[in-house]
Enzyme design. Structure first.
Site, PDB file in Angstrom:
ATOM      1  N   CYS A   3      -7.042  -8.583  -6.504  1.00  0.00           N
ATOM      2  CA  CYS A   3      -7.122  -9.261  -7.797  1.00  0.00           C
ATOM      3  C   CYS A   3      -6.161  -8.622  -8.807  1.00  0.00           C
ATOM      4  O   CYS A   3      -6.233  -7.421  -9.078  1.00  0.00           O
ATOM      5  CB  CYS A   3      -8.558  -9.194  -8.322  1.00  0.00           C
ATOM      6  SG  CYS A   3      -8.726  -9.800 -10.001  1.00  0.00           S
ATOM      7  N   CYS A   6      -7.879  -6.961 -11.778  1.00  0.00           N
ATOM      8  CA  CYS A   6      -8.485  -5.681 -11.394  1.00  0.00           C
ATOM      9  C   CYS A   6      -7.404  -4.603 -11.280  1.00  0.00           C
ATOM     10  O   CYS A   6      -7.644  -3.441 -11.628  1.00  0.00           O
ATOM     11  CB  CYS A   6      -9.262  -5.818 -10.089  1.00  0.00           C
ATOM     12  SG  CYS A   6     -10.881  -6.605 -10.286  1.00  0.00           S
ATOM     13  N   HIS A  45     -15.540  -7.357 -12.006  1.00  0.00           N
ATOM     14  CA  HIS A  45     -14.889  -8.529 -11.414  1.00  0.00           C
ATOM     15  C   HIS A  45     -15.894  -9.674 -11.302  1.00  0.00           C
ATOM     16  O   HIS A  45     -16.782  -9.649 -10.452  1.00  0.00           O
ATOM     17  CB  HIS A  45     -14.292  -8.216 -10.037  1.00  0.00           C
ATOM     18  CG  HIS A  45     -13.622  -9.418  -9.433  1.00  0.00           C
ATOM     19  ND1 HIS A  45     -12.290  -9.695  -9.621  1.00  0.00           N
ATOM     20  CD2 HIS A  45     -14.119 -10.447  -8.713  1.00  0.00           C
ATOM     21  CE1 HIS A  45     -12.005 -10.841  -9.030  1.00  0.00           C
ATOM     22  NE2 HIS A  45     -13.097 -11.318  -8.457  1.00  0.00           N
ATOM     23  N   ASN A  85     -10.342 -21.342 -18.621  1.00  0.00           N
ATOM     24  CA  ASN A  85     -10.044 -22.299 -17.563  1.00  0.00           C
ATOM     25  C   ASN A  85     -10.876 -21.920 -16.346  1.00  0.00           C
ATOM     26  O   ASN A  85     -10.854 -20.759 -15.922  1.00  0.00           O
ATOM     27  CB  ASN A  85      -8.552 -22.261 -17.217  1.00  0.00           C
ATOM     28  CG  ASN A  85      -7.682 -22.666 -18.395  1.00  0.00           C
ATOM     29  OD1 ASN A  85      -8.043 -23.547 -19.165  1.00  0.00           O
ATOM     30  ND2 ASN A  85      -6.541 -22.013 -18.554  1.00  0.00           N
ATOM     31  N   GLY A  91      -7.790 -25.633 -14.310  1.00  0.00           N
ATOM     32  CA  GLY A  91      -6.497 -24.992 -14.505  1.00  0.00           C
ATOM     33  C   GLY A  91      -6.512 -23.480 -14.332  1.00  0.00           C
ATOM     34  O   GLY A  91      -5.585 -22.788 -14.750  1.00  0.00           O
ATOM     35  N   THR A  93      -5.827 -20.057 -12.732  1.00  0.00           N
ATOM     36  CA  THR A  93      -4.869 -19.549 -11.743  1.00  0.00           C
ATOM     37  C   THR A  93      -5.172 -18.116 -11.315  1.00  0.00           C
ATOM     38  O   THR A  93      -4.713 -17.679 -10.261  1.00  0.00           O
ATOM     39  CB  THR A  93      -3.420 -19.609 -12.277  1.00  0.00           C
ATOM     40  OG1 THR A  93      -3.327 -18.825 -13.471  1.00  0.00           O
ATOM     41  CG2 THR A  93      -3.011 -21.047 -12.585  1.00  0.00           C
ATOM     42  N   HIS A  96     -10.311 -14.077 -11.864  1.00  0.00           N
ATOM     43  CA  HIS A  96     -11.077 -12.994 -12.524  1.00  0.00           C
ATOM     44  C   HIS A  96     -11.337 -13.540 -13.918  1.00  0.00           C
ATOM     45  O   HIS A  96     -10.389 -13.877 -14.639  1.00  0.00           O
ATOM     46  CB  HIS A  96     -10.242 -11.710 -12.547  1.00  0.00           C
ATOM     47  CG  HIS A  96     -10.920 -10.517 -13.179  1.00  0.00           C
ATOM     48  ND1 HIS A  96     -11.025  -9.290 -12.548  1.00  0.00           N
ATOM     49  CD2 HIS A  96     -11.488 -10.363 -14.408  1.00  0.00           C
ATOM     50  CE1 HIS A  96     -11.649  -8.435 -13.360  1.00  0.00           C
ATOM     51  NE2 HIS A  96     -11.927  -9.059 -14.495  1.00  0.00           N
ATOM     52  N   HIS A  98     -11.567 -14.672 -17.484  1.00  0.00           N
ATOM     53  CA  HIS A  98     -10.750 -14.274 -18.638  1.00  0.00           C
ATOM     54  C   HIS A  98     -10.824 -15.348 -19.702  1.00  0.00           C
ATOM     55  O   HIS A  98     -10.928 -16.538 -19.402  1.00  0.00           O
ATOM     56  CB  HIS A  98      -9.300 -14.021 -18.231  1.00  0.00           C
ATOM     57  CG  HIS A  98      -8.655 -15.144 -17.487  1.00  0.00           C
ATOM     58  ND1 HIS A  98      -8.871 -15.374 -16.150  1.00  0.00           N
ATOM     59  CD2 HIS A  98      -7.799 -16.111 -17.892  1.00  0.00           C
ATOM     60  CE1 HIS A  98      -8.183 -16.425 -15.768  1.00  0.00           C
ATOM     61  NE2 HIS A  98      -7.519 -16.905 -16.801  1.00  0.00           N
ATOM     62  N   HIS A 100      -8.677 -16.765 -22.900  1.00  0.00           N
ATOM     63  CA  HIS A 100      -7.416 -16.771 -23.643  1.00  0.00           C
ATOM     64  C   HIS A 100      -7.746 -16.832 -25.135  1.00  0.00           C
ATOM     65  O   HIS A 100      -8.631 -17.598 -25.549  1.00  0.00           O
ATOM     66  CB  HIS A 100      -6.611 -18.031 -23.316  1.00  0.00           C
ATOM     67  CG  HIS A 100      -6.220 -18.189 -21.886  1.00  0.00           C
ATOM     68  ND1 HIS A 100      -4.944 -17.953 -21.421  1.00  0.00           N
ATOM     69  CD2 HIS A 100      -6.933 -18.596 -20.799  1.00  0.00           C
ATOM     70  CE1 HIS A 100      -4.882 -18.204 -20.121  1.00  0.00           C
ATOM     71  NE2 HIS A 100      -6.078 -18.598 -19.714  1.00  0.00           N
TER      72      HIS A 100
HETATM   73  P1  5GP Z   1      -5.431 -19.086 -16.134  1.00  0.00           P
HETATM   74  O1  5GP Z   1      -4.306 -20.010 -15.788  1.00  0.00           O
HETATM   75  O2  5GP Z   1      -6.105 -18.551 -14.900  1.00  0.00           O
HETATM   76  O3  5GP Z   1      -6.398 -19.619 -17.146  1.00  0.00           O
HETATM   77  O4  5GP Z   1      -4.746 -17.868 -16.885  1.00  0.00           O
HETATM   78  C1  5GP Z   1      -4.134 -16.799 -16.232  1.00  0.00           C
HETATM   79  C2  5GP Z   1      -3.195 -16.189 -17.231  1.00  0.00           C
HETATM   80  O5  5GP Z   1      -2.838 -14.922 -16.779  1.00  0.00           O
HETATM   81  C3  5GP Z   1      -1.890 -16.990 -17.416  1.00  0.00           C
HETATM   82  O6  5GP Z   1      -1.764 -17.389 -18.777  1.00  0.00           O
HETATM   83  C4  5GP Z   1      -0.812 -16.012 -16.973  1.00  0.00           C
HETATM   84  O7  5GP Z   1       0.355 -16.102 -17.766  1.00  0.00           O
HETATM   85  C5  5GP Z   1      -1.503 -14.670 -17.117  1.00  0.00           C
HETATM   86  N1  5GP Z   1      -1.017 -13.667 -16.195  1.00  0.00           N
HETATM   87  C6  5GP Z   1      -0.877 -13.804 -14.843  1.00  0.00           C
HETATM   88  N2  5GP Z   1      -0.426 -12.652 -14.299  1.00  0.00           N
HETATM   89  C7  5GP Z   1      -0.308 -11.771 -15.341  1.00  0.00           C
HETATM   90  C8  5GP Z   1       0.106 -10.394 -15.403  1.00  0.00           C
HETATM   91  O8  5GP Z   1       0.460  -9.754 -14.409  1.00  0.00           O
HETATM   92  N3  5GP Z   1       0.117  -9.829 -16.631  1.00  0.00           N
HETATM   93  C9  5GP Z   1      -0.273 -10.506 -17.763  1.00  0.00           C
HETATM   94  N4  5GP Z   1      -0.225  -9.834 -18.914  1.00  0.00           N
HETATM   95  N5  5GP Z   1      -0.679 -11.790 -17.730  1.00  0.00           N
HETATM   96  C10 5GP Z   1      -0.686 -12.404 -16.526  1.00  0.00           C
HETATM   97 ZN    ZN Z   2     -10.684  -8.846 -10.573  1.00  0.00          ZN
END
Ligand code: 5GP
Ligand code: ZN
Length: 112
Positions: A3, A6, A45, A85, A91, A93, A96, A98, A100
């Site tokens: 992850c 993580c 996690h 998301n 959406g 990606t 884990h 999170h 925004h």
């Molecule tokens: P999701 O699309 O899952 O809602 O958001 C994942 C977010 O994690 C995306 O906005 C992406 O830009 C961010 N992200 C993915 N990998 C990394 C990373 O290695 N470092 C940081 N700071 N953000 C990341």
């Molecule tokens: Zn994780």
């Protein structure tokens, strides 16, 4: 451990950190979608919002309290958006949990 978040928590991948304590980490998104775009994650996690249960839901309140605190510190007085998301159609990606926090411009609604 595969992850990516993580790995950021463990310090194996660098991140531009805003806040850290024993429960959570806040850091700037690597691909900002707004002038201010950071993520708040639990150190535990949890795969997604679909995995929130009575046993772990207190972390969500903790994260929202931190979002309000950081919004004040970062002077986001014009407003901000908290986004989660969840799952493929949501959406998500990174698997884990999170949240925004986006700010610094007028954000469109509804999302695409
Ligand atoms: P999701 O699309 O899952 O809602 O958001 C994942 C977010 O994690 C995306 O906005 C992406 O830009 C961010 N992200 C993915 N990998 C990394 C990373 O290695 N470092 C940081 N700071 N953000 C990341
Ligand atoms: Zn994780």
């Amino acid at each position: 451990m595969s992850c990516i978040f993580c790995k950021i928590i463990a310090g194996e991948i660098p991140a531009n950190k805003i806040y850290e304590d024993e429960k959570v980490l806040a850091f700037y998104d690597i691909d900002a979608k707004a002038p201010v775009h950071f993520l708040i994650i639990p150190k535990e996690h949890i795969t997604s919002a679909a995995e929130i249960t009575p046993a772990n839901s207190s972390i969500v309140a903790y994260i929202f309290e931190l979002a309000a605190k950081l919004a004040k510190e970062l002077k986001l007085e014009n407003g901000f958006r908290i986004v989660n998301n969840c799952g493929v159609e949501g959406g998500q990606t990174v698997e884990h949990l999170h949240f925004h926090v986006l700010a610094g411009r007028l954000l469109a609604w509804p999302p695409g």
